[in-house]
Motif scaffolding. Structure first.
Motif, PDB file in Angstrom:
ATOM      1  N   VAL A 236       0.752  -1.166  -0.027  1.00  0.00           N
ATOM      2  CA  VAL A 236      -0.146   0.062   0.051  1.00  0.00           C
ATOM      3  C   VAL A 236       0.878   1.202  -0.077  1.00  0.00           C
ATOM      4  O   VAL A 236       1.796   1.354   0.905  1.00  0.00           O
ATOM      5  CB  VAL A 236      -1.157  -0.159   1.178  1.00  0.00           C
ATOM      6  N   ILE A 237       0.735   2.266  -0.804  1.00  0.00           N
ATOM      7  CA  ILE A 237       1.253   3.190  -1.131  1.00  0.00           C
ATOM      8  C   ILE A 237       0.552   4.491  -0.732  1.00  0.00           C
ATOM      9  O   ILE A 237      -0.809   4.748  -1.584  1.00  0.00           O
ATOM     10  CB  ILE A 237       2.074   3.588  -2.469  1.00  0.00           C
ATOM     11  N   GLN A 238       0.762   5.357  -0.102  1.00  0.00           N
ATOM     12  CA  GLN A 238      -0.069   6.767   0.433  1.00  0.00           C
ATOM     13  C   GLN A 238       0.272   7.618  -0.689  1.00  0.00           C
ATOM     14  O   GLN A 238       1.605   7.831  -1.023  1.00  0.00           O
ATOM     15  CB  GLN A 238       0.207   7.131   1.796  1.00  0.00           C
ATOM     16  N   VAL A 239      -0.674   8.304  -1.244  1.00  0.00           N
ATOM     17  CA  VAL A 239      -0.451   9.385  -2.105  1.00  0.00           C
ATOM     18  C   VAL A 239      -1.076  10.869  -1.915  1.00  0.00           C
ATOM     19  O   VAL A 239      -2.352  11.003  -1.473  1.00  0.00           O
ATOM     20  CB  VAL A 239      -1.390   8.940  -3.679  1.00  0.00           C
ATOM     21  N   ALA A 240      -0.286  11.800  -1.897  1.00  0.00           N
ATOM     22  CA  ALA A 240      -0.826  13.027  -1.569  1.00  0.00           C
ATOM     23  C   ALA A 240      -1.418  13.439  -2.495  1.00  0.00           C
ATOM     24  O   ALA A 240      -1.419  13.308  -3.800  1.00  0.00           O
ATOM     25  CB  ALA A 240       0.353  14.160  -1.243  1.00  0.00           C
ATOM     26  N   ASP A 241      -2.587  14.414  -2.308  1.00  0.00           N
ATOM     27  CA  ASP A 241      -3.482  15.186  -3.312  1.00  0.00           C
ATOM     28  C   ASP A 241      -2.709  15.595  -4.440  1.00  0.00           C
ATOM     29  O   ASP A 241      -3.410  15.568  -5.864  1.00  0.00           O
ATOM     30  CB  ASP A 241      -4.378  15.943  -2.522  1.00  0.00           C
ATOM     31  N   THR A 242      -1.534  16.099  -4.375  1.00  0.00           N
ATOM     32  CA  THR A 242      -0.894  17.171  -5.474  1.00  0.00           C
ATOM     33  C   THR A 242      -0.185  16.198  -6.351  1.00  0.00           C
ATOM     34  O   THR A 242       0.382  16.618  -7.061  1.00  0.00           O
ATOM     35  CB  THR A 242      -0.145  18.141  -4.796  1.00  0.00           C
TER      36      THR A 242
END
Length: 333
Positions: A236-242
């Protein structure tokens, strides 16, 4: 063992199973719980076995009313009474000193405290009333995996291991309850949930958020403080909105990638498997675990990119679960 699927109209059957020392998964507004008679140590031990849960991970005791708490808590301070009156039934778990001899150490993890919750789901409150005993209720899943938000999720993990599942449809909140510790001189939030720090502060005043790492020899006071949680087989990789445009450039045609994100983000990934978190943090919290489980059933998916939200309000609970699921990993530019 055949695991029966029961309707909310079959609560009497579920209550008899509980009284007989059997395990019954039950619905709450947060996630489905794995229920056993909290006063029956043999039944409680079966909960640990069915889940594969470490024995030093204490259990939350679910009650049908405040009077039931009084049977097992050594003391209910005024601030706890105020919180119960304001937020119960609801997504708040309160840790209090346990009345000596009232609950076995298998419930408390050997601690001198116990966690109580009065769930907002009327079906489960009726189950507790008819069983006549409080229920332990950790999430009804294999330990360490994403929590179950439907009866089908429970069956996926525990079919054949428990007596029954009470199916009341998908849960509404989707992340576990807020846990507040009132057993010490200064209250602390041990796990964020739908009841926010700001809401609690209106009654409690200043309170800590406990982020400390529970070491190998320490027994956690609340679930989720020590062991791996919410983890699917894929990375699982978290992705910032930008960063979603960069993600699209890197993985646009990679069939081993799954996208778990908001409507506005998944629309850009027409060639990949996607699962929508909806439009806001409320829908995202309700769908996060279901999305992780969706990809868990797709063997070709090796990596899941997941949308993040600001760490405020309900977003604190969402990000707490997502960060644990990701093991702290973020998309790197």
């Amino acid at each position: 063992m055949e695991t029966k699927i029961l309707t909310p109209q079959q609560i009497a059957t579920a209550a008899k199973l509980i009284q007989a020392g059997q395990l019954v998964a039950f619905p709450t507004e947060t996630v489905y719980g794995l229920g056993a008679d909290a006063t029956n140590p043999t039944a409680v031990k079966q909960v640990y076995a069915a889940k594969g849960r470490p024995s030093d991970n204490p259990l939350i005791v679910h009650v049908s009313d405040i009077a039931m708490v009084q049977q097992y808590a050594a003391v209910i301070p005024p601030v706890a009474q105020q919180l119960m009156e304001q937020f119960w039934p609801g997504s708040l778990t309160i840790i209090l000193p346990v009345k000596p001899g009232s609950l076995d150490r298998v419930v408390t993890g050997g601690l001198t405290t116990v966690a109580f919750r009065l769930p907002a789901n009327e079906v489960t409150r009726a189950l507790i009333r008819q069983a006549g005993v409080p229920l332990v209720g950790p999430s009804a899943n294999t330990s360490g995996k994403p929590s179950p938000t439907t009866a089908q999720h429970v069956a996926h993990d525990l079919n054949g291991k428990i007596a029954a599942i009470v199916d009341d449809g998908p849960t509404k909140v989707g992340v576990e309850s807020t846990v507040i510790d009132l057993s010490t001189s200064h209250p602390a939030i041990l796990r964020p949930g739908a009841i926010t720090k700001a809401q609690l502060a209106t009654i409690v005043g200043d309170l800590n958020v406990d982020h400390h790492h529970v070491d190998a020899k320490e027994t956690p006071k609340a679930p989720g403080m020590k062991y791996t949680h919410y983890s699917p087989k894929a990375t699982v990789i978290q992705v910032a909105d930008t960063d979603w445009n960069l993600v699209r450039e890197q993985v646009a045609n990679d069939a081993t990638v799954g996208i778990l994100a908001f409507d506005r983000q998944v629309a850009a990934f027409t060639a990949l498997k996607t699962y929508s978190l909806g439009t806001d943090v409320t829908s995202a919290s309700a769908r996060l675990f279901a999305g992780l489980r969706y990809f868990d059933d797709l063997p070709e998916i090796k990596t899941i990119y997941v949308a993040t939200v600001p760490v405020t309000g309900l977003g604190a609970a969402y990000m707490n679960r997502l960060n644990k699921s990701a093991g702290g990993q973020w998309f790197k530019k």
